[in-house]
Design a protein around this motif. Structure first.
Motif, PDB file in Angstrom:
ATOM      1  N   TRP B 189       0.770  -1.284  -0.276  1.00 33.64           N
ATOM      2  CA  TRP B 189       0.045   0.130  -0.140  1.00 33.64           C
ATOM      3  C   TRP B 189       0.796   1.280  -0.093  1.00 33.64           C
ATOM      4  CZ3 TRP B 189      -4.183  -1.528  -1.896  1.00 33.64           C
ATOM      5  CH2 TRP B 189      -4.691  -2.853  -1.360  1.00 33.64           C
ATOM      6  N   PHE B 190       2.074   1.261   0.149  1.00 33.57           N
ATOM      7  CA  PHE B 190       2.890   2.114   0.061  1.00 33.57           C
ATOM      8  C   PHE B 190       2.907   3.351  -1.152  1.00 33.57           C
ATOM      9  CE2 PHE B 190       6.958   4.503  -0.727  1.00 33.57           C
ATOM     10  CZ  PHE B 190       7.207   5.099   0.509  1.00 33.57           C
ATOM     11  N   PHE B 192       0.443   3.694  -2.845  1.00 31.89           N
ATOM     12  CA  PHE B 192      -0.926   4.591  -2.706  1.00 31.89           C
ATOM     13  C   PHE B 192      -0.684   5.877  -1.899  1.00 31.89           C
ATOM     14  CE2 PHE B 192      -2.340   0.491  -4.119  1.00 31.89           C
ATOM     15  CZ  PHE B 192      -3.213   0.646  -5.310  1.00 31.89           C
ATOM     16  N   ALA B 193       0.242   5.453  -0.760  1.00 36.23           N
ATOM     17  CA  ALA B 193       0.384   6.759   0.273  1.00 36.23           C
ATOM     18  C   ALA B 193       1.264   7.690  -0.666  1.00 36.23           C
ATOM     19  CB  ALA B 193       1.220   6.142   1.351  1.00 36.23           C
ATOM     20  N   LEU B 194       2.480   7.310  -1.305  1.00 36.09           N
ATOM     21  CA  LEU B 194       3.355   8.044  -2.103  1.00 36.09           C
ATOM     22  C   LEU B 194       2.465   8.988  -3.329  1.00 36.09           C
ATOM     23  CD1 LEU B 194       6.218   8.901  -2.410  1.00 36.09           C
ATOM     24  CD2 LEU B 194       6.381   7.046  -3.947  1.00 36.09           C
ATOM     25  N   LEU B 196      -0.763   9.767  -2.959  1.00 35.96           N
ATOM     26  CA  LEU B 196      -1.446  10.603  -2.296  1.00 35.96           C
ATOM     27  C   LEU B 196      -0.492  11.989  -1.990  1.00 35.96           C
ATOM     28  CD1 LEU B 196      -4.110  10.327  -0.913  1.00 35.96           C
ATOM     29  CD2 LEU B 196      -3.005  10.463   1.160  1.00 35.96           C
ATOM     30  N   VAL B 197       0.740  11.574  -1.585  1.00 33.27           N
ATOM     31  CA  VAL B 197       1.668  12.916  -0.854  1.00 33.27           C
ATOM     32  C   VAL B 197       2.060  13.658  -2.258  1.00 33.27           C
ATOM     33  CG1 VAL B 197       3.598  13.229  -0.141  1.00 33.27           C
ATOM     34  CG2 VAL B 197       2.160  11.538   1.166  1.00 33.27           C
ATOM     35  N   VAL B 200      -0.506  16.072  -3.883  1.00 29.17           N
ATOM     36  CA  VAL B 200      -0.952  17.188  -3.109  1.00 29.17           C
ATOM     37  C   VAL B 200       0.162  18.126  -3.227  1.00 29.17           C
ATOM     38  CG1 VAL B 200      -1.709  18.054  -0.984  1.00 29.17           C
ATOM     39  CG2 VAL B 200      -2.855  16.052  -1.654  1.00 29.17           C
ATOM     40  N   TRP B 201       1.478  17.496  -3.081  1.00 34.98           N
ATOM     41  CA  TRP B 201       2.594  18.196  -3.019  1.00 34.98           C
ATOM     42  C   TRP B 201       2.884  18.926  -4.141  1.00 34.98           C
ATOM     43  CZ3 TRP B 201       7.824  16.100  -0.762  1.00 34.98           C
ATOM     44  CH2 TRP B 201       8.803  16.939  -0.405  1.00 34.98           C
ATOM     45  N   PHE B 203       0.807  19.920  -6.355  1.00 32.54           N
ATOM     46  CA  PHE B 203      -0.279  20.944  -6.424  1.00 32.54           C
ATOM     47  C   PHE B 203       0.046  22.331  -5.516  1.00 32.54           C
ATOM     48  CE2 PHE B 203      -4.284  22.473  -4.982  1.00 32.54           C
ATOM     49  CZ  PHE B 203      -4.562  23.219  -6.394  1.00 32.54           C
ATOM     50  N   LEU B 204       0.711  21.825  -4.745  1.00 34.54           N
ATOM     51  CA  LEU B 204       0.897  23.081  -3.890  1.00 34.54           C
ATOM     52  C   LEU B 204       2.280  23.930  -4.336  1.00 34.54           C
ATOM     53  CD1 LEU B 204       0.277  21.329  -0.161  1.00 34.54           C
ATOM     54  CD2 LEU B 204      -1.204  23.133  -1.363  1.00 34.54           C
TER      55      LEU B 204
END
Ligand code: SF4
Ligand code: SF4
Lengths: 205, 396, 69
Positions: B189-190, B192-194, B196-197, B200-201, B203-204
C-alpha cells in the motif's frame, strides 16, 4: 488559503484513514444499531457524531491559531526546526508501528460511550484525539498564527476525514478499511520524512 | 513443486490467433515506416520476433514466460534508444537550465497524476515539456488514455517502458536469495500513500516533485545537470533508488519491487485501470489454498488474506505468473460479467477456444505492446547495425 | 422468470465478449490517430498552456499564477 487547504487535505487523508482503522470497529456498532432501517435513522447519529467532531476541530483550530499569534515573536527558526524534528519522530513512529500502545484514546473511551449511545459526545472526543497527524495539523496552524487560518485548516481536515467515514457508515463495509489504514500509515511515514527534511533545513543553516 | 497444469490452445486455435495478430501487427508496425527502408526492414525483424513469441504464448499458455521476454526486450530497447536520441538532438544527457526553459524535456506517463490538479485549477502544465511535441503532453496523455481502456492496470506488465527493467532483473537469477515468507505485505500500500503525497505536494508547490526527487528511472534516462549540492543530493537519491529497487531487490527477491512497492503511477493505474473489463480471478471451487501464487506474484498482489477470500488485490498487474504456476489451474484472466468456466470445462471447439477471455486479453495486450515498442526496438536494431558498420551507436 | 434470467445472463455475456472484441479493434485506431492530427484538433479546445520556467540553475519552477482567492 489554498496552501492551507492542500496541507489539511493531506493530513486529513493520512489521519482520516488511520482513525478509521482504529475506530471503525467501535464506531460501527454505535452507528449501525440493531434494528435501524432506512436512510434517516442511519444518518442521524452520524450527523450528531460529525457535529461533535466539527465542534472539536473548530475549537482546536481557533485555539492553535490564537496561541500561535501570541507565540509568534519567540518562534525562532531554530525552535520551529526542533519542533519539526519532534513531529517527524512522532509521525515515523506512528506510521511504522501502526499507532502507539496506550495511545488509543478512542478505543479506551469507546465502551463507555457506546453504552451512553451519544454520538455527539463520541464525535467530540474523537475530535480531540491526539494522534500525530492531528498534532502536525495543530503545529502547522500554530506556526501560522492566524485564527482564520486555523479555522479554515481544520474545516478542510474535517471534510476530508468525514469523506472517509461516510461510506463506512452508509455501507457498513469494514474490511476494505484495513487496507486504507495501511495507506494512511505509509502516508504518515512519508509526511514524517518530509517534516524531518524541513526541520533539518531549518536547523542547518 | 507439484506438476503444473497450464492451459494453452490447440494447434489450430494458436495458428489462427497468431495469424490474425501477425497481420494486425504488420499493418501497424511496417505500414508506418513505408518511407524509410531501413526502419521497414528492422520492423520486419521485430515483427517476426513478436510473431514467434505470440505463437509460443498461445500454444503453450505460458503467458508470463513469453510476455516477460517481450517486456524486458522492450524496456532495454527503450533505454538504449532514449539516451542516444538525447545525445543526437540535444548533444548532452543531463538537463540544463536552458533545456528546461526551452521546454525540451520529454514527458513520461509517471507525471500524469501530478499534472491533473494544477492543470484543472490553474490551466497550466507544471512539467517543462511542450504540449504537442513528439514526446510531449498530449500524445502521452492520449496514449495513456488508450492504454487504460485497452489494458487497464495491465499497462504495468505490457505497456510501461520502465517495468521491463525490474522484470528483467527479477528473472536473472535462477533461485531466490531472500525469501519472502516473512514479508510485510502491507508494504504494497506504500505506492498509494506516495501517490497521495506527491499529488497534493505537486499541486501546492506547482512542481512535479516526484520527478525532481524520487523517480528511480532518472538514473537511466535523463536528470538535471548537478550544479549545486541540492541537485547532487537528488541525483544520489535517483541512483540509490534505481540500484536498490530496480536492480538489487529484484535480483534477491525475484519480485518486481519497484513496480509493486514504490511506483505511484502503478497505484494510480490500479484505480483508473478498473475501467478495463478484464480481471484476474481465482476459482474458489478449484483453489485449495496451497499458497503457491502468494509466493510468486511479482507485484505482491496475492496475500494469504486475499487468497482466503479468493481475490487478488487491485494492484494485480495482469502479468500471468500466478496462472502459470497454480497447480490446479484455479486462476485465470476473466471478463467482468462472464462466469469463470475454467479452461478444461469449456465446450470443446475452435471458436470457444478463440473466444476465451484470456485469449482476447493477451491478444490485445500483445498487439498494443508490439506496436508501442516497435519503433524503439527497430531503431535499436538499426543502431546495432550502425555500430557494426561505423563503430558508433549514434546516427549523427 | 427463470427463463428471462438465463436469457439476460446470456445477453450480458455476449455483450462483454463484444466489448472485448471492440477493445482489440480500438488499438489500431489509437495508433492511427497519432498521425491523423485528431489529437491536435481535440486538444486545441482545451484551455491548457505550457508552463513558463525560469530555468535558472536548472531548477524546475513554474511562475505561480494568481491564486483564485
Ligand atoms: S490459486 Fe492455485 S496456486 Fe493459489 S492457492 Fe489456490 S490452488 Fe494454490
Ligand atoms: S495476481 Fe497474478 S497476474 Fe496479477 S500481478 Fe500477481 S501474478 Fe501477475
Amino acid at each position: 488559503m489554498l496552501a492551507a487547504a492542500g496541507k489539511a487535505l493531506l493530513l486529513g487523508l493520512a489521519t482520516g484513514l488511520f482513525c478509521l482503522g482504529t475506530c471503525a470497529p467501535v464506531l460501527a456498532p454505535l452507528m449501525l444499531g440493531e434494528e435501524r432501517k432506512g436512510l434517516w435513522p442511519l444518518l442521524l447519529p452520524f450527523l450528531q457524531f460529525s457535529l461533535g467532531r466539527l465542534l472539536a476541530y473548530a475549537v482546536v483550530g481557533a485555539v492553535a491559531g490564537w496561541a500561535g499569534a501570541g507565540a509568534a515573536p519567540v518562534l525562532t527558526p531554530r525552535r520551529v526546526g526542533a519542533s519539526f524534528l519532534a513531529l517527524a519522530a512522532l509521525m515515523l513512529l506512528y506510521g511504522l508501528k501502526g499507532g502507539f500502545p496506550g495511545w488509543r484514546l478512542c478505543r479506551l473511551a469507546a465502551p463507555l460511550l457506546a453504552r451512553l449511545r451519544a454520538p455527539f459526545w463520541f464525535g467530540l472526543l474523537l475530535g480531540f484525539n491526539a494522534c500525530p497527524p492531528f498534532l502536525a495539523a495543530m503545529a502547522d496552524v500554530f506556526l501560522h498564527g492566524h485564527v482564520a487560518y486555523g479555522l479554515a485548516f481544520f474545516l478542510v481536515f474535517f471534510l476530508v476525514t468525514t469523506l472517509f467515514l461516510l461510506p463506512l457508515v452508509l455501507l457498513g463495509r469494514l474490511s476494505r478499511y484495513l487496507s486504507l489504514r495501511a495507506v494512511g500509515q505509509w502516508a504518515a511515514v512519508i509526511v514524517g520524512v518530509f517534516y524531518l527534511l524541513a526541520g533539518l533545513r531549518l536547523l542547518i543553516p | 513443486m507439484p506438476r503444473t497444469l497450464i492451459c494453452g490452445h490447440s494447434r489450430s486455435a494458436s495458428i489462427f490467433l497468431t495469424t490474425v495478430l501477425f497481420f494486425m501487427m504488420a499493418f501497424l508496425l511496417v505500414g508506418g515506416n513505408r518511407n524509410n527502408a531501413g526502419m521497414m526492414q528492422a520492423s520486419l525483424v521485430y515483427l517476426v520476433f513478436m510473431t514467434v513469441l505470440a505463437y509460443l504464448l498461445f500454444r503453450s499458455g505460458r503467458v508470463h514466460r513469453y510476455r516477460s521476454i517481450f517486456f524486458s526486450v522492450y524496456a532495454i530497447a527503450f533505454v538504449l534508444n532514449f539516451i542516444p536520441i538525447l545525445l543526437e538532438t540535444r548533444g548532452h544527457i543531463a538537463l540544463t537550465g536552458r533545456d528546461i526553459a526551452n521546454l525540451d524535456t520529454p514527458l513520461c506517463h509517471l507525471t500524469i497524476p501530478m499534472l491533473i490538479l494544477p492543470g484543472l485549477v490553474y490551466g497550466v502544465l507544471i512539467f517543462p515539456t511542450k504540449l504537442f511535441a513528439n514526446m510531449g503532453f498530449y500524445p502521452m496523455l492520449f496514449l495513456w488514455l488508450g492504454a487504460t481502456v485497452v489494458l487497464g492496470k495491465g499497462w504495468c506488465s505490457w505497456g510501461c517502458f520502465y517495468g521491463g527493467l525490474d522484470e528483467f532483473f527479477s528473472k536473472l537469477l535462477p533461485k531466490r536469495i531472500v525469501s519472502s515468507r516473512k514479508f510485510n505485505y502491507s508494504l504494497r500500500w506504500f505506492p498509494f500513500a506516495l501517490l497521495l503525497v506527491i499529488v497534493v505536494w505537486s499541486f501546492l508547490a506547482l512542481d512535479p516533485v516526484y520527478c525532481g526527487w524520487l523517480c528511480p528511472f532518472k538514473a537511466v534516462t535523463e536528470f538535471v545537470q548537478p550544479t549545486n549540492w541540492l541537485i547532487w543530493v537528488q541525483t544520489g537519491i535517483f541512483v540509490v533508488l534505481f540500484l536498490g529497487l530496480v536492480v538489487v531487490l529484484p535480483l534477491l527477491m525475484k519480485r518486481r519491487t519497484q513496480c509493486g512497492l514504490f511506483c505511484p503511477f502503478g497505484a494510480f493505474q490500479s484505480f483508473v485501470g478498473l475501467a478495463n473489463p478484464y480481471r484476474v480471478r481465482i476459482d474458489k471451487e478449484k483453489c485449495n489454498q496451497c499458497g503457491a501464487c502468494v509466493d510468486q506474484c511479482p507485484t505482491f498482489a496475492i496475500t494469504r488474506e486475499t487468497l482466503a477470500k479468493n481475490k487478488v488485490s487491485i494492484t494485480c498487474a495482469r502479468c500471468g505468473r500466478c496462472m502459470e504456476i497454480c497447480p490446479r489451474d484455479a486462476i485465470q484472466f476473466s471478463l467482468l460479467g462472464v462466469p469463470l468456466r475454467g479452461h478444461d470445462a469449456r465446450k470443446p471447439g475452435f471458436l470457444s477456444e478463440v473466444f476465451r477471455p484470456d485469449s482476447l486479453f493477451t491478444f490485445g495486450a500483445l498487439l498494443f505492446g508490439a506496436v508501442i515498442s516497435g519503433g524503439m526496438a527497430a531503431q535499436v536494431l538499426l543502431r546495432f547495425v550502425h555500430l557494426a558498420r561505423t563503430g558508433s551507436f549514434l546516427f549523427r | 422468470m427463470a427463463e428471462t434470467q438465463t436469457f439476460l445472463r446470456a445477453l450480458r455475456e455476449r455483450l462483454m465478449y463484444l466489448i472485448a472484441v471492440l477493445l482489440i479493434l480500438l488499438i489500431p485506431l489509437i495508433f492511427f490517430s497519432f498521425g491523423s492530427g485528431l489529437i491536435e484538433k481535440v486538444a486545441k479546445k482545451i484551455p491548457l498552456r505550457e508552463g513558463n520556467f525560469s530555468g535558472a540553475g536548472g531548477v524546475l519552477k513554474v511562475e505561480r499564477p494568481a491564486a483564485p482567492r
